[in-house]
Design an enzyme around this catalytic site. Structure first.
Site, PDB file in Angstrom:
ATOM      1  N   LYS A  10       0.858  -1.187   0.000  1.00 42.56           N
ATOM      2  CA  LYS A  10       0.000   0.000   0.000  1.00 42.56           C
ATOM      3  C   LYS A  10       0.893   1.236   0.000  1.00 42.56           C
ATOM      4  CE  LYS A  10      -1.278   1.461   3.937  1.00 42.56           C
ATOM      5  NZ  LYS A  10      -0.555   2.766   3.961  1.00 42.56           N
ATOM      6  N   GLY A  96       1.737  -3.571   5.708  1.00 45.06           N
ATOM      7  CA  GLY A  96       2.184  -4.566   6.675  1.00 45.06           C
ATOM      8  C   GLY A  96       1.148  -5.631   6.976  1.00 45.06           C
ATOM      9  N   ASP A 128      -6.260   0.267   8.096  1.00 47.25           N
ATOM     10  CA  ASP A 128      -5.872   0.094   6.696  1.00 47.25           C
ATOM     11  C   ASP A 128      -6.499  -1.137   6.047  1.00 47.25           C
ATOM     12  OD1 ASP A 128      -4.305   2.357   6.403  1.00 47.25           O
ATOM     13  OD2 ASP A 128      -2.435   1.344   6.943  1.00 47.25           O
TER      14      ASP A 128
END
Length: 277
Positions: A10, A96, A128
């Site tokens: 991302k 992550g 996220d």
């Protein structure tokens, strides 16, 4: 049956922090894209949960219920043996564990959060996770719960650079002095790279200053990307990106930076989108 997933990196092309709620959650306004480099995972359904980690960044990744992929499987009501290949550095501002958890949910349920566990469930894993489930160019705002697909969006040739320094997200947000910053400027998609870069020139990453206070080497990374059309930090750091006019320029920049800093993670890649222009 084996379920396979890909967790693309991302990249926050811009990240404005526009406020903070009473419960402590920060309000964001961010233009998010995804690169063709990322982690991979496989899930073999069994009656018990287990996990193994491989890849260049496997060291230190938990193999139990502390791992967000494990938590995503439990949330989805699925048990099995999970293999996770960590190709992205930790504490890097590239999604992550949230991207990994989203990859599992996307593999189980498809593109839309509401087709699987629901938005609230995805957010419980991390702010996220919802944006990473889509893995398409999106405007993310609110606490990560408000998503808007961005079309058109050019495919960009980018170089991602991480100085092998992990930056704790919590410490970065704690160091942010001003919480109520202006939102991003208005936009309605971008017809080409030039239009995107021109718009980005007047946008920000409000977390860059506090991240550089934690890891001053971020400034050195941005200096190494000074030949890019634009270079910024992604997310809460410490990875920075540079957009280049074509693949040859990106490959050349990546090779130059690797020669100068052989302990840094440097990748020349592309983002999802339409044909570069």
């Amino acid at each position: 049956m084996t379920i396979e997933g890909f967790a693309p990196a991302k990249v926050n092309l811009s990240l404005h922090v526009t406020g903070q709620r009473a419960d402590g959650y920060h309000l964001l306004d961010s233009l998010v894209v995804f690169a063709s480099v990322g982690d991979r995972l496989w899930l073999d359904k069994t009656d018990t949960m287990s996990m193994e980690i491989s890849g260049p960044f496997a060291n230190g990744v938990p193999t139990d219920a502390r791992n967000l992929v494990w938590q995503a499987a439990e949330l989805a009501g699925v048990k099995g043996h999970i293999q996770l290949e960590k190709n992205l550095p930790h504490g890097a501002g590239l999604g992550g564990g949230s991207a990994d958890a989203a990859a599992l949910l996307r593999s189980l349920f498809g593109q839309l959060v509401d087709d699987g566990i629901g938005l609230e469930g995805a957010l419980s894993l991390g702010a996220d996770v919802p944006v990473c489930i889509g893995s398409i160019p999106q405007r993310m705002h609110g606490i990560g719960d408000l998503l808007q697909a961005v079309q058109p969006m050019p495919r960009c040739h980018i170089v991602l650079v991480n100085p092998s320094v992990a930056v704790p997200t919590g410490a970065v947000f704690e160091g942010l002095e001003i919480k109520d910053n202006p939102a991003m400027d208005a936009f309605d998609g971008f017809e080409g790279v030039a239009a995107l870069v021109g718009w980005l020139q007047s946008q920000r990453n409000d977390l860059e200053a506090p991240a550089r206070a934690v890891a001053p080497v971020i400034g050195q990374v941005l200096d190494a990307l000074d030949d890019a059309l634009i270079a910024r930090m992604s997310g809460s750091g410490s990875t920075c990106y540079g957009i280049y006019p074509d693949s040859a320029a990106a490959d050349s920049a990546a090779a130059r930076i690797r020669r100068a800093y052989n302990n840094w993670w440097v990748v020349s890649t592309q983002t999802a989108g339409q044909t570069p222009s």
